[in-house]
Structure formats: C-alpha cells, structure tokens
Design a protein around this motif. Structure first.
Motif, PDB file in Angstrom:
ATOM      1  N   ARG A 309       0.650  -1.376  -0.035  1.00  0.00           N
ATOM      2  CA  ARG A 309       0.012  -0.103  -0.052  1.00  0.00           C
ATOM      3  C   ARG A 309       0.778   1.583   0.030  1.00  0.00           C
ATOM      4  N   LYS A 311       2.510   2.969  -2.121  1.00  0.00           N
ATOM      5  CA  LYS A 311       1.989   4.141  -3.291  1.00  0.00           C
ATOM      6  C   LYS A 311       0.511   4.688  -2.711  1.00  0.00           C
ATOM      7  N   GLU A 312      -0.410   3.888  -2.435  1.00  0.00           N
ATOM      8  CA  GLU A 312      -1.612   4.331  -2.091  1.00  0.00           C
ATOM      9  C   GLU A 312      -1.528   5.356  -0.859  1.00  0.00           C
ATOM     10  N   VAL A 315      -0.225   8.627  -2.036  1.00  0.00           N
ATOM     11  CA  VAL A 315      -1.346   9.498  -2.596  1.00  0.00           C
ATOM     12  C   VAL A 315      -2.267   9.959  -1.553  1.00  0.00           C
ATOM     13  N   ARG A 316      -2.718   9.354  -0.533  1.00  0.00           N
ATOM     14  CA  ARG A 316      -3.324   9.810   0.524  1.00  0.00           C
ATOM     15  C   ARG A 316      -2.534  10.989   0.951  1.00  0.00           C
ATOM     16  N   PRO A 402       5.580  11.642   0.442  1.00  0.00           N
ATOM     17  CA  PRO A 402       4.867  11.179  -0.637  1.00  0.00           C
ATOM     18  C   PRO A 402       5.452  11.194  -2.078  1.00  0.00           C
ATOM     19  N   LEU A 406       5.384   8.118  -4.427  1.00  0.00           N
ATOM     20  CA  LEU A 406       4.795   8.137  -5.749  1.00  0.00           C
ATOM     21  C   LEU A 406       5.509   8.115  -6.772  1.00  0.00           C
TER      22      LEU A 406
END
Lengths: 409, 233
Positions: A309, A311-312, A315-316, A402, A406
């Motif tokens: 997770r 990457k997720e 993003v968050r 991030p 990312l």
C-alpha cells in the motif's frame, strides 16, 4: 479516530481488498485455532495423567516392617520387625490429633472357589479405613465394617473381575465362596479406578485372618491416613514423629534405615504433581510456540500489506492525509481484522474441542478443554502483536515522503 | 500567489553534495498558467516538490497565498497540502480499489467533510470533467485520458489555491494530451492558478507563461500567447 466516517472508510477498504483481508485474518484465525486445540489437547493429556496416577487417596502413609541393620538397645542387627495389634492401638492413642483413619493390611495369595470355578487371587485382610485409602468404590453390598472386625466374621468383599471370573453373570452378593479351605460370605462387590489389577482382589476383615492364622496378632503393613488440614508441612512432621515413635516401640536405632520403611503418598503426590506440572510446561511451551508462529505470520502479512500500500499511502498523504491519520487507518484496519478473525478462530477451536469431548480417550486425551481466560488472553495477545506488527511498517510508510512513495517505477 | 526568493536545494550524493537549485526567484500571480520546462536534471521536479511541500528547501523563502511556508513537519505539510494544493501526477495515482467518485471525494474525507456533502461535491467535479456517468467505475475500467481527468477532478475537489501538475500529459497520446490540456485551460479560465511541469514544447505553449530551467537556475521566463488546445482537438 473512531468516528463513523473512519469506520466506513475502513469497511470500504476491507471489503474491496478481500484477498488481503482474508490472508491476514486467516493467519490470526488459524493461529488462535491451533493454539486452542493444542492447549486443549494438552489439558486432555493432563486429565488422563491425573486419572492414571492420582487414583489413591493422597493423605496416606504406608508403614512396612523390615529387618534391622544396626544393633540397638541390646538387640542384634538383622532382627525381623513385625507390627501387631498393639502397634495399631498405640498409634491411634498417640496421634489422635493428626490421624484421620488407619488400617492394617495383611496380604496373602489364596485360591478362591465358587462352585466348581476357582482361581488364585490377592487377598487383603484389612480394616474399614482401607476403603478410603484405596478409594474403593462399592458397586453393590458393603465394605468390611467395624462389626466384622470386632466379631471376626467370615465376610468377604470381592472385586468386579473376581465376580466376573467366578460367578459368570450370577449375582455374587450373599453367596458363599471358599477362600483357601474356609467358607466366606460375599457381602460386597467393588470396582476401582486404578485399573483391572485392582479389581482382582478379595478383602476380608484382618481380625478374621489373624484368627485363621493361629490367632496371631501380627498385622503386616499399616496404612495411616492423616487429616488433610494439617497440610504438607504437617504431614512431613507427622511422618517424622510417627517414624520415631515406631522405632522406639520396636527398639530400632534412630539411625537405622531398614528397620521400618515408610512411604508417604504426599511425597509421591509431590512427584506426580511435578510430572504433571512438567506436562503443563510442555503444553504451555507448545502454546507459546504456536502463538509466536502466529505473531510472526501476522507480522509478515502486515509488512507485506503496508509495502503493497506504499503508493496508496503516498497518494493519501499528497491529498492531505496526516501521518497520524495514515497510521491510525492501518492500525484500525489491522486491529479490526485480527480481532474479528481471532474471535472466529477462538470459537472455532472451542467448538471443536467441546464437540470432541471424550472421543479421543483412546489416545490419552480425556475431556480436552481450554480455560476461557487463557484463550481470550491469547487472542488479545495476537491482536496486540498484530497491531504492533502493523504499526512499525505503518509508521515508516507514514514517514516516507509522498514524492518517494509516488515515484514512478 | 506564489513568491519564491533565493531558493537553494542540494542533495547528498555519497560524500559530495549535488546542488540542484541554485537560487530560484519567481513570482506567480493568481490566475496564471505557468509551464516549467527543462531537460531532465534541470531541477524542475525538485522545484515542483518544494512548491508542493513534498520536499523542503535548504535556503530561501517560500510564501504561498500570503502564508510563509517554513518549519514544516509532516502533519503541518499535510494540512497545507490539503488546504492549498491540488496534485496531478504523470501516472495519475488514483487508488485502484476505489471508484472514480470515491477517488474524487477522498481529499474531502481528509477535510472532515460529511459523507453526503463529499459525495455531492465529488459528483459536481466529475460532471465538470465530463465523467459523471463513469462515477461508479474503477480506475482499471477507464482509459488514460479519463483517469487523468478523474485525477484533475480529485485535485480540484478540495478547492485548492494552486494546482500542481507534474507531466500531466506524459503518459498520454497527443490527442488525449490536448483534451487534458483543454480541461486545464478551462479550469485556468475560471481563475485557478496552475503550474504545469512539462518537457513538451506544444504543451508548454498552451500555457500563458514559460519558465525555463537549466542546471538549477532560471534561464528564461517569458509570457507567451496561449495556444488554445481546442484548436487541436
């Protein structure tokens, strides 16, 4: 952190990542399930053990007469010691405070005959107290009583297997059997948890046996039961005093180890309990091992989940999630899954254990069970470690910038 | 809207340090559409990361909408990002298990806006990018251009002051690129300040101002006549 919105977010995540949820949940459920089963089996083993070894009363001491190996008080060494009725009376008189009951036991072998069937059995001439010392269970009739002892009656109490052997289904109660050359009336039939051998004995009053043996007053060994309330230390002290008392009565040197032998069941009990607690330790060890395996399993999955997770989470974070909210989300999710799965594993295990019941008796697993407290504790432990295992990578993920998370591979 | 003075940034590479930004000065007014151009290694991505508070400068000042951006910890940066900035990435970065609508609504979740309002606002922005009928679809069911438009809707949903787009058309073919640029121009027409990092000249020419970076300094900063993307579609 625990508002309805964040729960909704988590349920969404859980329901849309079924494989992930299943994997982490399955590990925990399986861990708890196996823990419960193994622990239950361990307890079952312990139950069997107790049944095997803790058959006799635990508050008794056995006195065996021996042969002196030291000269004392003008007596030569090598003298044979014998107990007699006077010893019984003296013990009763001097140790009234500690004594619960006592019984002599004269052991003989004898041919027992009913009609045309006969067999050789162990004969024990005893007093009524013997019933408690051996935890003899009467199936029918009664045990030897005081009247029998006083009147030297020719009554016998026979084991279940003696009845089986000689009477072939007939009711033995009230029938007459021949023990040696003399006729005895069967007044009781007993069974014993100690196993088949214990059920191949014949009991008679010791006084009757003394009468038959030329009116002797010798009693063989003496079994003494102390009051349980004197405790282990009291029992040890009683043992010492009793030994000294008997040695004095029979003119045996206090340092003579072979004049009288005393076996204290409390000592045996201590040994058995040690064995039992070792069994308990093995069980605990296996349980802890299972738990650790479960913890490692859930840790691995959590590390994998967070990694997947990354990457997720990046993003968050880019769209406004604070590090705290990222950690909170992962923890909340993992705790929820492990708790729910732990609950399933817990009750699955308990259900299986209780449905097994006594069906594994043949494998020495009797009535397997797990203490609810232990099971719940194990579940909570796994949940906590699942959370910690999730927290460490979650914190790292929350710290990752991030832009790193990312970065396009 | 954005004021940058004497911005320096260097990265440690082994024992030596690599000076990436060597004193950047730039002022961007509200409503501008700025292209930041440069070859790879020119420092354009680093500049954008600092603007986006994804990275911190070593030296220099950065003021965003009158707020000095300094002493950022992660929590503060997250709040500022959520309040001031919308991000559009080259690889879209949509959350793959969430539907288009849920993706767009996510920034609002972090603004603690109630679920109903979130859904409604997100739907409005989906309509704005022309993908209302795709609301319940997962990103995997959408084309590249559609994904980028969802990403733009998501960036707009939090009503940021500035939209930062890092190679928004880098993963798209030219027709789709122009469609996305058309959308960006339309948003800019409504007054939103937008920064686009790109290395494609035709994309840069669709902006109103081009800032050219080379070796960590601005070598050219010019206003251009905007080419409307609609002419190419």
């Amino acid at each position: 952190m625990f508002n309805r919105d964040s729960w909704q977010e988590i349920f969404e995540t859980i329901s849309k990542n079924k494989l992930r949820t299943f994997l982490s949940g399955f590990t925990v459920a399986l861990g708890i399930f196996i823990f419960v089963i193994l622990f239950g089996f361990g307890n079952g083993l312990k139950n069997s053990f107790q049944e095997f070894f803790v058959d006799d009363a635990t508050n008794i001491m056995r006195l065996f007469p021996g042969r002196t190996n030291k000269p004392y008080n003008g007596f030569k060494s090598g003298r044979v010691i014998e107990f007699d009725n006077a010893d019984l009376a003296a013990i009763k008189k001097n140790f009234a405070f500690q004594l619960q009951y006592m019984t002599p036991r004269i052991e003989r072998n004898s041919t027992v005959k009913f009609k045309n069937k006969s067999n050789n059995y162990g004969l024990r001439a005893v007093a009524p107290g013997h019933q408690y010392a051996e935890k003899t269970i009467l199936m029918k009739g009664r045990f030897i009583n005081h009247q029998d002892v006083i009147n030297k009656t020719k009554y016998a109490v026979i084991g279940r297997l003696v009845e089986n052997d000689l009477f072939e289904g007939e009711d033995a109660l009230g029938k007459y059997i021949n023990i040696g050359k003399r006729s005895f009336k069967v007044v009781g039939v007993f069974q014993d948890d100690g196993g088949d051998n214990e059920e191949r004995y014949v009991y008679t009053p010791y006084t009757t046996n003394q009468l038959i043996e030329k009116n002797t007053d010798k009693v063989g060994q003496i079994i003494v039961a102390f009051k349980p309330m004197i405790g282990y230390d009291g029992a040890m002290q009683f043992e010492e005093e009793l030994m000294a008392f008997m040695k004095k009565r029979h003119d045996i040197s206090p340092s003579d180890e072979s004049g009288i032998f005393l076996r204290n069941v409390a000592d045996d009990l201590e040994q058995n309990q040690q064995f039992g607690s070792m069994l308990q330790m093995v069980v605990t060890f296996v349980g802890i091992g299972t738990l650790i395996a479960g913890i490692i399993g859930i840790s691995n999955i959590m590390v994998y989940v967070v990694k997947e997770r990354t990457k997720e989470l990046g993003v968050r974070k880019a769209i406004g999630a604070t590090p705290r909210s990222v950690i909170a989300m992962i923890l909340q999710e993992s705790i929820f899954i492990t708790t729910a799965a732990g609950y399933i594993g817990l009750f699955g295990g308990i259900f299986l254990l209780s449905s097994l019941g006594n069906s594994l008796d043949d494998y020495f697993i009797k009535n397997p069970y797990i203490n609810m407290g232990t099971a719940v504790f194990a579940t909570i432990l796994l949940v906590i470690f699942g959370a910690i295992a999730g927290y460490v990578p979650a914190r790292r993920a929350a710290r990752i910038k991030p832009i790193v998370a990312l970065r396009d591979e | 809207m954005i004021e940058i003075k004497d911005l320096h940034k260097s990265y440690k590479v082994g024992k030596s340090s690599l000076h990436v930004l060597k004193g950047i000065n730039i002022n961007i007014e509200g409503g501008e559409l700025v292209a930041i151009m440069g070859s790879s290694g020119s420092g354009k991505s680093t500049l954008l990361n600092i603007l986006g508070m994804l990275d911190v400068a070593d030296k220099g000042s950065y003021t965003l909408d009158g707020v000095p951006i300094k002493d950022l910890d992660e929590t503060k940066a997250a709040k500022y990002r959520n309040k001031f900035l919308g991000f559009v990435f080259q690889s879209f970065n949509l959350i793959n298990y969430k539907t288009a609508l849920e993706n767009v609504a996510l920034p609002l979740y972090y603004q603690r806006i109630s679920r109903k309002v979130r859904q409604k606002t997100a739907m409005e922005y989906l309509e704005k990018v022309g993908l209302a009928e795709w609301a319940v679809h997962l990103p995997s069911e959408l084309s590249g251009g559609q994904k980028q438009r969802i990403a733009i809707a998501r960036a707009l949903a939090a009503q940021p002051k500035v939209l930062l787009a890092d190679e928004p058309t880098g993963a798209l073919d030219s027709t789709t690129s122009y469609e996305v640029m058309q959308l960006i121009q339309e948003i800019n027409d409504e007054g939103k300040t937008i920064l686009v990092v790109t290395h494609e000249t035709d994309i840069a020419n669709m902006c109103k101002r081009i800032v050219l970076l080379k070796d960590g300094v601005i070598i050219e900063d010019k206003k251009v006549t905007q080419v409307r993307a609609s002419e190419h579609v």
